[in-house]
Each structure stands twice: as C-alpha cells, then as structure tokens.
Design a protein around this motif. Structure first.
Motif, mmCIF file in Angstrom:
data_model
loop_
_atom_site.group_PDB
_atom_site.id
_atom_site.type_symbol
_atom_site.label_atom_id
_atom_site.label_comp_id
_atom_site.label_asym_id
_atom_site.label_seq_id
_atom_site.Cartn_x
_atom_site.Cartn_y
_atom_site.Cartn_z
ATOM 1 N N ASP A 226 -4.672 43.379 51.658
ATOM 2 C CA ASP A 226 -3.650 43.306 52.711
ATOM 3 C C ASP A 226 -3.397 44.703 53.232
ATOM 4 O OD1 ASP A 226 -0.908 43.012 54.068
ATOM 5 O OD2 ASP A 226 -1.322 40.956 53.445
ATOM 6 N N ASP A 227 -3.252 44.840 54.556
ATOM 7 C CA ASP A 227 -3.041 46.166 55.133
ATOM 8 C C ASP A 227 -1.678 46.742 54.772
ATOM 9 O OD1 ASP A 227 -1.793 44.210 56.864
ATOM 10 O OD2 ASP A 227 -1.527 45.819 58.334
ATOM 11 N N ASP A 228 -0.719 45.886 54.481
ATOM 12 C CA ASP A 228 0.639 46.311 54.145
ATOM 13 C C ASP A 228 0.745 46.449 52.625
ATOM 14 O OD1 ASP A 228 3.467 46.231 53.447
ATOM 15 O OD2 ASP A 228 3.844 45.639 55.521
ATOM 16 N N HIS B 236 -6.447 47.906 50.850
ATOM 17 C CA HIS B 236 -5.637 47.885 52.073
ATOM 18 C C HIS B 236 -6.459 48.116 53.334
ATOM 19 C CE1 HIS B 236 -2.461 47.872 49.165
ATOM 20 N NE2 HIS B 236 -2.828 49.055 48.713
ATOM 21 N N THR B 237 -7.769 48.294 53.182
ATOM 22 C CA THR B 237 -8.666 48.436 54.325
ATOM 23 C C THR B 237 -9.929 47.612 54.048
ATOM 24 O OG1 THR B 237 -9.888 50.338 53.441
ATOM 25 C CG2 THR B 237 -7.866 50.805 54.696
ATOM 26 N N CYS C 2 -6.031 40.899 59.422
ATOM 27 C CA CYS C 2 -5.764 42.075 60.256
ATOM 28 C C CYS C 2 -5.719 43.333 59.387
ATOM 29 C CB CYS C 2 -4.444 41.895 61.000
ATOM 30 S SG CYS C 2 -4.444 40.479 62.119
ATOM 31 N N LEU C 3 -6.833 44.029 59.320
ATOM 32 C CA LEU C 3 -6.944 45.257 58.546
ATOM 33 C C LEU C 3 -7.108 46.435 59.508
ATOM 34 C CD1 LEU C 3 -9.372 43.876 55.812
ATOM 35 C CD2 LEU C 3 -6.897 44.193 55.632
ATOM 36 N N PRO C 4 -6.733 47.641 59.098
ATOM 37 C CA PRO C 4 -6.719 48.760 60.054
ATOM 38 C C PRO C 4 -8.088 49.176 60.570
ATOM 39 C CG PRO C 4 -6.244 49.503 57.820
ATOM 40 C CD PRO C 4 -6.187 48.021 57.790
ATOM 41 N N ASP C 5 -9.154 48.965 59.787
ATOM 42 C CA ASP C 5 -10.472 49.431 60.202
ATOM 43 C C ASP C 5 -11.426 48.311 60.581
ATOM 44 O OD1 ASP C 5 -10.357 48.612 57.565
ATOM 45 O OD2 ASP C 5 -11.904 49.986 56.877
ATOM 46 N N ASP C 6 -11.064 47.061 60.323
ATOM 47 C CA ASP C 6 -11.914 45.920 60.663
ATOM 48 C C ASP C 6 -11.112 44.656 60.398
ATOM 49 O OD1 ASP C 6 -14.163 44.497 61.483
ATOM 50 O OD2 ASP C 6 -15.544 45.773 60.357
ATOM 51 N N THR C 7 -11.762 43.513 60.516
ATOM 52 C CA THR C 7 -11.070 42.254 60.236
ATOM 53 C C THR C 7 -11.497 41.703 58.881
ATOM 54 O OG1 THR C 7 -12.774 40.834 61.224
ATOM 55 C CG2 THR C 7 -11.059 41.710 62.691
#
Length: 226
Positions: free
Chosen positions: A8-10, A34-35, A57-62
């Motif tokens: 999870d990104d969070d 997280h990424t 929804c991840l910061p560098d990809d899905t």
C-alpha cells in the motif's frame, strides 16, 4: 502459516491492514511494501510468500503492473487486490491477471477476515491433491465469495468515506463530527453520517467527552488505536 506481503502506498494504511492480517489465525505478515519496485524486490528476495494484498495506486506504477510483472517473471504468489480503484476496467484486468479477489476500500476487518479465511480453506483443499468431481470444482471456484459489505450511507460516495477514514487515521486523538467536517471540508451532517457508518462497520470507536450541562460530545477514534 500463510506468509503475506502487504502492499500500500500509504504507510499508515499498510500498518492497519497488516494489523488486520495478524489478527486472523494462520496468517503472518512477512513484509510490507509501499512502491511497485519495493513490492517486486520483496517478491523476488523473500524466501517465501504465499499471498499479496495488493493496492492498485502506487507512486511509481500500478498494482496491476506489478501483478503482470510477477507473472512474466514466473512468480506465482496469489494476489488479492485491496484498493479504492473501482472502475470496471481495472476490476476486469485484475481478474484476467489472476487476482483471486478484489476488496474495495474502505472495508471492514470482517470483510478482510472473511476473504482470508476463505483463502486459507481454499489452500487446504488444493493442498490435499487428488481429483475433483464437478460439485467440488464448483465449490473451489466459489470458495472466495464473501457476504456483501455494509452499504454506504445514501447519497454519499466511497471517496467521501475514504476522506473521513484517512482524517481519523491521521488524527492524534479522538475527533468530533465538527472536527472532521472542518478538516475535510464536508458538512457536519455528512461527516456525522460517515462516522456512524464507520462505527457500525467496526472501523472506528465512539467515545464520549463530558463537559458542563447537556449531552456529552460524541468523539470518534480509529479502531486500531482502541
């Protein structure tokens, strides 16, 4: 013991989801990521992973890109999508890439637990080997079905509930409906209805603050703090 990777990104959400997983007998959180890059690294370097709880929804990809890359690298770890993404194309793509289940945020501990317990039962059945009759095959394909989550308050979107949820998670202490309304920009009535929904589903705990004369103030705290 079923070893789980929580993605999870969070960071705070990952911690909450990990705590939920640890409460289910037979499951252990091996790591969190997280990424997308970190998730793939964990999948390739950890000695054993049985299941991934994958955010989309991840910061560098899905998350779906991670699942596609997993399969292209021959990583067969099972995946349950755990995400706020609810568009049909994403759900369909998750199915095509072999996700066993798709759990939409916000969800309750009971919602996640039922899916984890169903997954554990499915593994036990598959590990027993042998041949299956049609009835057994039908049961296996339906093994991860779960009761529907409680419905959202009428007229309110999942995005609003998610906003309220994140506000409570990030708070240092209990918040009133007025506090939540001020921090999120929604009306007090909307905040109150969302808080009641989250309380009913076990995500938050109601506390009472007693002051002077009159009724005590209702304040809400994220259940993980309780």
């Amino acid at each position: 013991m079923i070893e789980v990777l929580v993605v999870d990104d969070d960071v705070r959400v990952a911690q909450i989801n990990a705590a939920y997983v640890e409460k289910v007998p037979g499951f252990r959180v091996a790591a969190a990521a997280h990424t997308a890059a970190d998730a793939l690294h964990r999948l390739e370097t950890l000695p054993r992973l049985d299941l991934v709880l994958m955010d989309h929804c991840l910061p560098d990809d899905t998350g779906l890109s991670v699942v596609r890359e997993m399969r292209s690298r021959g990583i067969g770890t099972d995946v349950i999508m755990v995400t706020a993404a609810r568009d049909v194309s994403t759900v369909q793509a998750a199915m095509r890439h072999g996700a066993l289940q798709y759990l939409i945020k916000p969800f309750t501990f009971a919602g996640l637990r039922s899916r984890l317990e169903a997954y554990a039962a499915l593994r036990r059945t598959l590990d027993s080997g042998g041949e299956a009759e049609q009835a057994e095959v039908d049961r296996l394909f339906g093994a991860l079905s779960a009761p529907p989550e409680p419905t959202l308050p009428k007229g309110h979107s999942p995005a609003t509930v998610e906003l309220v949820r994140r506000t409570l998670m990030g708070a240092a202490g209990p918040l009133s409906a007025h506090d939540v309304a001020e921090r999120t920009g929604v009306s007090r009535q909307t905040a109150q209805r969302c808080l009641k929904f989250l309380e009913r589903t076990g995500r938050v705990r109601l506390t009472l603050k007693y002051g002077g004369a009159g009724r005590p103030e209702h304040r809400y705290v994220w259940a993980a703090r309780a």
